[in-house]
Design an enzyme around this catalytic site. Sequence first.
Site, PDB file in Angstrom:
ATOM      1  N   LYS A  52       0.828  -1.211   0.000  1.00 48.58           N
ATOM      2  CA  LYS A  52       0.000   0.000   0.000  1.00 48.58           C
ATOM      3  C   LYS A  52       0.857   1.254   0.000  1.00 48.58           C
ATOM      4  CE  LYS A  52      -3.689  -2.596   2.197  1.00 48.58           C
ATOM      5  NZ  LYS A  52      -4.334  -3.023   3.456  1.00 48.58           N
ATOM      6  N   GLN A  96      -4.727  -1.479   9.537  1.00 46.46           N
ATOM      7  CA  GLN A  96      -4.552  -2.795   8.933  1.00 46.46           C
ATOM      8  C   GLN A  96      -5.214  -3.884   9.778  1.00 46.46           C
ATOM      9  OE1 GLN A  96      -3.139  -3.543   5.892  1.00 46.46           O
ATOM     10  NE2 GLN A  96      -3.823  -5.627   6.261  1.00 46.46           N
ATOM     11  N   ASP A 119     -11.375   2.726   4.321  1.00 45.60           N
ATOM     12  CA  ASP A 119     -11.754   1.315   4.264  1.00 45.60           C
ATOM     13  C   ASP A 119     -13.277   1.143   4.255  1.00 45.60           C
ATOM     14  OD1 ASP A 119     -10.211  -0.867   3.791  1.00 45.60           O
ATOM     15  OD2 ASP A 119      -9.584  -1.192   5.857  1.00 45.60           O
TER      16      ASP A 119
END
Length: 292
Positions: A52, A96, A119
Site C-alpha cells: 500500500k 490494517q 476502508d
Amino acid sequence: MKLIDGKKISSDKRAEIKEKVAKIKQQTGKIPGLATILVGGDPASRVYIQSKIKACEHAGIKSFHHDLDENSSQEAIIALIKKLSENFEIDGILLQLPLPQNKDAQEYLNAISPLKDVDGLHPFNVGLLNLSKSWNEIIEKNILVSCTPLGIVHILRKSGITIEGKTAVVIGRSNLVGKPLSMLLLANNATVIMAHSRTNNLKEICKSADIVVTAVGKSRFVNKDFIKIGAAVIDVGINRTPEGLCGDVDFDAVKDMDIEITPVPGGVGPVTITMLLENTLKAFSNRRKIVV
C-alpha cells in the site's frame, strides 16, 4: 476459461489516479495523504502495508505510516487514530486488519473520522452505502466503500461483464466483503443471494448464478460442481498452502470450463489496493471541496 487480468485493470486505474494527483498538485499545490497503522508484526499484514505504501508513492500520494506494538493499549491506539483524524495533511486513515488477538476491530474503526475512513467500515459510511438507491448515487456522492467490494465491481464493469439483471451469489457475509459487496451489486441492479456457512444446498444455489463471488477463506473450496457454464467467477480468497498461494476456487478443477475467472494471485488483490488510492482521492475531494 478466460482469465480476468486484475493486474492490467489495476495498472490502468493507477495510471488514471496518478494523473489526477499530478493535476491536483499542479492546480492547488496540495497532495492527498494516506496514514496507515500496523498493530503488531504479523508478516502477511506487513507485506500488505508495504504494498500500500509503495502504491501511494507511485501515485504521488503522501504516505504516513505508524507501527505500534501488538501489546499497545486501546487508549494508545485510539489516541493515535484521533491524532491522525485531526491532522489536516491526512485525508485517509487505514487500520490494517486483522488486529492481534483480543482486540475488537470495530471499536477502533469507530474512532476514525468518517471523512477519512478509506476502508469504508465506519458505521456512518456503511449507513450511507445501505441507504443508497443506485450505483450512480454512490458515485455522485463519493461514498467511501470498502475497497475489495469496490474493486470487484470495478473488475466486473471493466471486463464487460453485465451485472444488471443477472443473478449473483456472494459466498461470505463479512462486514469487509460479503455485506458491502451485496449492496453494491444490488445498486447495479443484480439479483443478489448472500450465502454462508449455514446455507443449505450451496452448490445448487451457486450453479444457478451468472456471477459467483467467493470470500470464505477456504482453499479450493469451490469446484466445478458450483459453477455453471458461462458464469463469471470472482475469487477473493488468499490462502497460504504448502504449495503456495491459492484461492477459494479449485482452479485446476475449473480450468477447462467455459467461464471467466480471476486468478489468485493477480486478480482481486491488486485492484483492492488501487481502490484504496481511489478512496483516498475521494476523501481528499470530500474534505477539501475540490473536484478531482
